[in-house]
Design an enzyme around this catalytic site. Structure first.
Site, PDB file in Angstrom:
ATOM      1  N   GLN A  87      -1.976  -4.103   5.069  1.00 39.51           N
ATOM      2  CA  GLN A  87      -2.411  -4.685   3.803  1.00 39.51           C
ATOM      3  C   GLN A  87      -2.095  -6.168   3.729  1.00 39.51           C
ATOM      4  OE1 GLN A  87       0.860  -3.355   0.624  1.00 39.51           O
ATOM      5  NE2 GLN A  87       0.248  -1.639   1.960  1.00 39.51           N
ATOM      6  N   HIS A  89      -1.946  -9.375   0.371  1.00 40.18           N
ATOM      7  CA  HIS A  89      -1.942  -9.579  -1.085  1.00 40.18           C
ATOM      8  C   HIS A  89      -2.536 -10.942  -1.411  1.00 40.18           C
ATOM      9  CE1 HIS A  89       0.544  -6.067  -1.023  1.00 40.18           C
ATOM     10  NE2 HIS A  89       1.506  -6.681  -0.382  1.00 40.18           N
ATOM     11  N   GLU A 124       6.381 -10.978  -0.968  1.00 40.73           N
ATOM     12  CA  GLU A 124       7.448  -9.990  -0.901  1.00 40.73           C
ATOM     13  C   GLU A 124       8.399 -10.275   0.257  1.00 40.73           C
ATOM     14  OE1 GLU A 124       4.628  -6.736  -0.780  1.00 40.73           O
ATOM     15  OE2 GLU A 124       5.200  -6.269   1.283  1.00 40.73           O
ATOM     16  N   ARG A 267      -6.310  -3.515   1.416  1.00 43.41           N
ATOM     17  CA  ARG A 267      -5.944  -2.714   2.587  1.00 43.41           C
ATOM     18  C   ARG A 267      -6.811  -3.036   3.793  1.00 43.41           C
ATOM     19  NH1 ARG A 267      -5.042   0.355  -1.916  1.00 43.41           N
ATOM     20  NH2 ARG A 267      -2.869   1.060  -2.116  1.00 43.41           N
TER      21      ARG A 267
END
Length: 394
Positions: A87, A89, A124, A267
């Site tokens: 994935q 983002h 993240e 994804r």
């Protein structure tokens, strides 16, 4: 104030049956336990002792302590026994535009085909808690990938041809779009078959991982997408930071993860869920290169900080020696999560004290200014990042 937080593990099928139970020192539940969320995200908000979701507590009581109505970050325990989907983002600007587009089109926010569920980015950081934590992160240097494809022989000729262009990033973007389009399925299956019988000294770990992924996801083009990515092994305490647009997939291990408070995911394989190839390519950063492994920078007093360039969050790790103590500044609304030993957390202004064992967490409000840790163990502190940081939010 010190506000204890609790939540139940999310039972995603990639979760481990043993890792979270082992951390918390309890018997396994017998079910996959993938993530425990410590935050106010509505997808799985933590609960305060009286049973209210943390978001409700912040709205009703946070202001008098200096806490915001919503946290800018989400802290998690993540326990993977098998790979998560590949994935990426979006940036904040991409998320705002994508959210508005899907809202205007009337796509329900809980629809399986919905991509943008909010208007935020989702950089993240994950820190290994297990002795090793394996991940795919970023796209490998293209010269190395060409050597891997050469080892696979004629089966990989079609993919290799797409990576021969002068612009490596453009070639990788084109190759990824082709692999995920469905048009490349014969090549995908041929490459997976070749990987199953290929041995190569330079790429032994990558080929072994491909074989494992192919067994778990037969015929999935994500198996070949994974072959284009950096395979990373973190040791306990090491971390990887994933900014907007970078492809990644966590494969196996236990970690502490902190991210901007968002649920926007594009994804790129290893999943039965919806894949929007065009949107993935729009947000993708296809620049190849090694991924940097982060080690915390010591601050003194047993504290260390994982450096990132986003304003949404910062992450500290504090180690307290047996019968020791540490005084840690609280520079914003903070969530403390214990991962080792038994620690007492005492508020500087309130004088409140809470004992934390591994897997337990609490919220520290800004009016405390400091917390005093005593006992023995390890604690992670998630808090807002520096106001001057923000490169990840562009």
């Amino acid at each position: 104030m010190l506000v204890p937080l609790a939540n139940t593990p999310r039972d995603y099928d990639w979760g481990s049956v043993t890792l979270l139970a082992g951390l918390e020192g309890r018997d396994p539940s017998g079910r996959p336990e993938a993530e425990v969320w410590f935050g106010d995200h509505p997808g799985s908000p933590a609960l305060v002792p009286d049973g209210r979701p943390l978001g409700v507590w912040l709205a009703e009581e946070g202001a008098r302590t200096g806490a915001p109505a919503h946290l800018p970050y989400l802290l998690k325990l993540l326990a993977a026994a098998s790979p998560l989907s590949i994935q990426a983002h979006p940036s904040r600007a991409q998320a705002v535009a994508g959210f508005a587009k899907e809202e205007a089109a009337g796509v329900p926010r809980d629809a399986a085909e919905r991509t943008y569920r909010d208007e935020n980015h989702k950089p993240e950081l994950i820190v290994a808690l297990s002795e090793t934590f394996t991940a795919l992160a970023g796209l490998r240097e293209i010269a190395a990938t060409r050597r891997l494809l050469q080892a696979l022989g004629p089966a990989a000729a079609g993919l290799a041809a797409r990576l021969n262009g002068p612009d490596a990033a453009a070639a990788l973007r084109d190759a990824l779009g082709w692999l995920l389009s469905g048009q490349a399925q014969p090549d995908v299956e041929a490459i997976i078959a070749a990987a199953a019988t290929t041995d190569d000294a330079e790429f032994g770990p990558e080929l072994a991982r491909m074989k494992d992924l192919a067994a778990r996801h037969p015929g999935d083009p994500g198996v070949v997408v994974a072959m284009l990515m950096n395979l990373v092994t973190l040791h306990r305490g090491e971390a990887v930071f994933v900014p907007a647009g970078v492809l990644h997939a966590y494969l196996e291990g236990l970690g502490v993860e902190v991210m901007a408070a968002s649920d926007n995911v594009l994804r790129g394989g290893l999943t039965a869920k919806h894949i929007d190839v065009a949107e993935l390519l729009d947000v993708l950063d296809s620049t190849p290169g090694p991924i940097r492994v982060l080690r915390p920078q010591r601050l003194g007093g047993g504290a260390a900080r994982y450096e990132t360039d986003v304003a949404d969050f910062a992450l500290l790790r504090v180690s307290v020696a047996p019968d020791g103590s540490s005084r840690v500044p609280v520079t914003g609304t903070t969530i403390a999560l214990a991962t080792k030993g038994v620690l007492e957390v005492r508020g500087n202004r309130s004088g409140e004290a809470v004992e934390l064992r591994p897997g337990q967490a609490l919220l520290v409000t800004p009016d405390e200014q400091h917390v005093i840790l005593s006992g023995y163990g390890e604690l992670f502190l998630a808090l807002p990042g520096s106001a001057s940081a923000g490169a990840g939010g562009s």
